[in-house]
Scaffold this motif. Sequence first.
Motif, PDB file in Angstrom:
ATOM      1  N   ILE A 154       3.077  11.058  -3.847  1.00 20.77           N
ATOM      2  CA  ILE A 154       4.619  11.676  -4.110  1.00 20.77           C
ATOM      3  C   ILE A 154       5.511  11.967  -4.545  1.00 20.77           C
ATOM      4  O   ILE A 154       5.955  13.480  -4.837  1.00 20.77           O
ATOM      5  CB  ILE A 154       4.967  11.651  -2.494  1.00 20.77           C
ATOM      6  CG1 ILE A 154       4.199  11.301  -1.006  1.00 20.77           C
ATOM      7  CG2 ILE A 154       6.433  12.020  -1.812  1.00 20.77           C
ATOM      8  CD1 ILE A 154       4.796  10.396  -0.400  1.00 20.77           C
ATOM      9  N   ASN A 155       6.008  11.081  -5.711  1.00 19.07           N
ATOM     10  CA  ASN A 155       6.775  11.410  -6.468  1.00 19.07           C
ATOM     11  C   ASN A 155       6.144  11.930  -7.809  1.00 19.07           C
ATOM     12  O   ASN A 155       6.858  13.263  -7.761  1.00 19.07           O
ATOM     13  CB  ASN A 155       8.198  10.068  -6.932  1.00 19.07           C
ATOM     14  CG  ASN A 155       8.801   9.462  -6.216  1.00 19.07           C
ATOM     15  OD1 ASN A 155       9.628  10.389  -5.155  1.00 19.07           O
ATOM     16  ND2 ASN A 155       8.618   8.034  -6.320  1.00 19.07           N
ATOM     17  N   GLN A 156       5.244  11.880  -7.829  1.00 17.86           N
ATOM     18  CA  GLN A 156       4.453  12.970  -8.905  1.00 17.86           C
ATOM     19  C   GLN A 156       4.658  14.368  -8.989  1.00 17.86           C
ATOM     20  O   GLN A 156       4.672  15.285  -9.467  1.00 17.86           O
ATOM     21  CB  GLN A 156       3.555  12.356  -9.164  1.00 17.86           C
ATOM     22  CG  GLN A 156       3.662  10.927 -10.159  1.00 17.86           C
ATOM     23  CD  GLN A 156       1.953  10.020 -10.320  1.00 17.86           C
ATOM     24  OE1 GLN A 156       0.566  10.918  -9.762  1.00 17.86           O
ATOM     25  NE2 GLN A 156       1.863   9.088 -10.945  1.00 17.86           N
ATOM     26  N   GLU A 157       4.111  14.755  -6.999  1.00 15.17           N
ATOM     27  CA  GLU A 157       4.283  16.000  -6.682  1.00 15.17           C
ATOM     28  C   GLU A 157       5.319  16.504  -6.900  1.00 15.17           C
ATOM     29  O   GLU A 157       5.992  17.822  -7.215  1.00 15.17           O
ATOM     30  CB  GLU A 157       3.410  15.957  -5.340  1.00 15.17           C
ATOM     31  CG  GLU A 157       1.808  15.678  -5.176  1.00 15.17           C
ATOM     32  CD  GLU A 157       1.569  15.551  -3.950  1.00 15.17           C
ATOM     33  OE1 GLU A 157       2.415  15.858  -2.613  1.00 15.17           O
ATOM     34  OE2 GLU A 157      -0.088  15.125  -3.706  1.00 15.17           O
ATOM     35  N   ASN A 158       6.157  15.547  -6.980  1.00 15.35           N
ATOM     36  CA  ASN A 158       7.705  16.661  -6.464  1.00 15.35           C
ATOM     37  C   ASN A 158       8.550  16.532  -7.769  1.00 15.35           C
ATOM     38  O   ASN A 158       9.065  17.073  -8.717  1.00 15.35           O
ATOM     39  CB  ASN A 158       8.676  15.506  -5.795  1.00 15.35           C
ATOM     40  CG  ASN A 158       8.455  15.751  -4.543  1.00 15.35           C
ATOM     41  OD1 ASN A 158       8.063  16.608  -3.784  1.00 15.35           O
ATOM     42  ND2 ASN A 158       8.829  15.016  -3.518  1.00 15.35           N
TER      43      ASN A 158
ATOM     44  N   PRO B 133       0.500  -1.243   0.003  1.00 10.50           N
ATOM     45  CA  PRO B 133       0.070   0.003   0.091  1.00 10.50           C
ATOM     46  C   PRO B 133       0.577   1.134   0.013  1.00 10.50           C
ATOM     47  O   PRO B 133       0.192   2.774  -0.216  1.00 10.50           O
ATOM     48  CB  PRO B 133      -1.333  -0.376   1.374  1.00 10.50           C
ATOM     49  CG  PRO B 133      -0.984  -1.666   1.825  1.00 10.50           C
ATOM     50  CD  PRO B 133       0.626  -1.776   1.027  1.00 10.50           C
ATOM     51  N   LEU B 134       1.608   0.567   0.718  1.00  8.98           N
ATOM     52  CA  LEU B 134       2.408   2.278   1.073  1.00  8.98           C
ATOM     53  C   LEU B 134       3.389   3.045  -0.648  1.00  8.98           C
ATOM     54  O   LEU B 134       3.767   3.863  -1.018  1.00  8.98           O
ATOM     55  CB  LEU B 134       3.929   2.383   1.416  1.00  8.98           C
ATOM     56  CG  LEU B 134       3.988   2.222   2.525  1.00  8.98           C
ATOM     57  CD1 LEU B 134       4.965   1.604   3.535  1.00  8.98           C
ATOM     58  CD2 LEU B 134       3.133   3.274   3.923  1.00  8.98           C
ATOM     59  N   ASP B 135       3.547   1.833  -1.470  1.00 11.25           N
ATOM     60  CA  ASP B 135       4.025   1.876  -3.049  1.00 11.25           C
ATOM     61  C   ASP B 135       3.011   3.129  -3.701  1.00 11.25           C
ATOM     62  O   ASP B 135       4.063   4.000  -4.664  1.00 11.25           O
ATOM     63  CB  ASP B 135       3.876   0.356  -3.895  1.00 11.25           C
ATOM     64  CG  ASP B 135       5.381   0.212  -3.883  1.00 11.25           C
ATOM     65  OD1 ASP B 135       5.985   0.239  -3.037  1.00 11.25           O
ATOM     66  OD2 ASP B 135       4.595  -1.926  -3.816  1.00 11.25           O
ATOM     67  N   GLU B 136       1.733   2.944  -3.930  1.00 11.59           N
ATOM     68  CA  GLU B 136       0.932   4.308  -4.135  1.00 11.59           C
ATOM     69  C   GLU B 136       0.903   4.960  -3.821  1.00 11.59           C
ATOM     70  O   GLU B 136       0.777   6.262  -4.659  1.00 11.59           O
ATOM     71  CB  GLU B 136      -0.458   3.487  -3.633  1.00 11.59           C
ATOM     72  CG  GLU B 136      -1.362   4.316  -4.664  1.00 11.59           C
ATOM     73  CD  GLU B 136      -1.489   3.491  -6.174  1.00 11.59           C
ATOM     74  OE1 GLU B 136      -1.833   4.616  -7.112  1.00 11.59           O
ATOM     75  OE2 GLU B 136      -0.975   2.867  -6.046  1.00 11.59           O
ATOM     76  N   LEU B 137       2.049   5.392  -2.596  1.00 13.72           N
ATOM     77  CA  LEU B 137       1.594   6.648  -1.637  1.00 13.72           C
ATOM     78  C   LEU B 137       3.394   7.049  -2.206  1.00 13.72           C
ATOM     79  O   LEU B 137       3.295   8.306  -2.026  1.00 13.72           O
ATOM     80  CB  LEU B 137       1.649   6.746   0.089  1.00 13.72           C
ATOM     81  CG  LEU B 137       0.495   6.472   0.939  1.00 13.72           C
ATOM     82  CD1 LEU B 137       0.675   6.315   1.706  1.00 13.72           C
ATOM     83  CD2 LEU B 137      -0.322   7.972   0.503  1.00 13.72           C
ATOM     84  N   ARG B 138       3.677   6.052  -2.680  1.00 13.51           N
ATOM     85  CA  ARG B 138       5.380   7.006  -2.795  1.00 13.51           C
ATOM     86  C   ARG B 138       5.291   7.345  -4.522  1.00 13.51           C
ATOM     87  O   ARG B 138       5.889   8.555  -4.554  1.00 13.51           O
ATOM     88  CB  ARG B 138       6.000   5.566  -2.877  1.00 13.51           C
ATOM     89  CG  ARG B 138       7.018   5.194  -1.371  1.00 13.51           C
ATOM     90  CD  ARG B 138       7.792   3.582  -1.525  1.00 13.51           C
ATOM     91  NE  ARG B 138       8.399   3.896  -0.359  1.00 13.51           N
ATOM     92  CZ  ARG B 138       8.328   2.254  -0.401  1.00 13.51           C
ATOM     93  NH1 ARG B 138       7.498   1.557  -1.105  1.00 13.51           N
ATOM     94  NH2 ARG B 138       8.228   2.093   0.990  1.00 13.51           N
ATOM     95  N   LYS B 139       4.096   6.343  -4.453  1.00 12.49           N
ATOM     96  CA  LYS B 139       4.216   6.994  -6.766  1.00 12.49           C
ATOM     97  C   LYS B 139       3.326   8.551  -6.571  1.00 12.49           C
ATOM     98  O   LYS B 139       4.097   9.603  -7.203  1.00 12.49           O
ATOM     99  CB  LYS B 139       3.143   6.169  -7.509  1.00 12.49           C
ATOM    100  CG  LYS B 139       3.895   4.820  -7.465  1.00 12.49           C
ATOM    101  CD  LYS B 139       3.381   3.929  -8.823  1.00 12.49           C
ATOM    102  CE  LYS B 139       3.476   2.790  -8.969  1.00 12.49           C
ATOM    103  NZ  LYS B 139       2.647   1.883  -9.287  1.00 12.49           N
TER     104      LYS B 139
END
Length: 146
Positions: free
Chosen positions: A142-146, A134-140
């Motif tokens: 966050i990476n898209q926002e940065n 489930p953290l993989d989705e959050l990481r994606k």
Amino acid sequence: MEDNLPLQNCNNDDALSFKNNMFKVRQIKQALQDSLKGAIANALYESLKSQQVEIDTGIIINHHYYKANERWFVEGIDCEILKIGASGWQKGKVKIKTTLEFIPDEPEVKEVLMQNEEETLMRNELEISQLDSPLDELRKMINQEN
């Protein structure tokens, strides 16, 4: 007398061992059938009679009356039944059938259950490890926002 002592998962030539004695299934079945026709049938009659349930098991042959308690286990005892909602009495017989069962010890069953549980746990662990975290989705995100 019909074979009303089935022993599931066994045939007549299988052997059963009781401490220091060994018998073929056929021998035990025959001894039980003979007992049912003799001493056990008489004991059943007397036990029922002592409880005020006296059922005439007798039979007339050549004008002679014979007490035939083994009929409980052989051909059955003539009787009638009146069922709720029926229009009258129905004639038939009451027969006692016996079974002889071999029940394997529990540890064997427990071992199979434990093996099944272990297999299920391994499958579940494999499925979980193959799923995305489930953290993989959050990481994606966050990476898209940065």
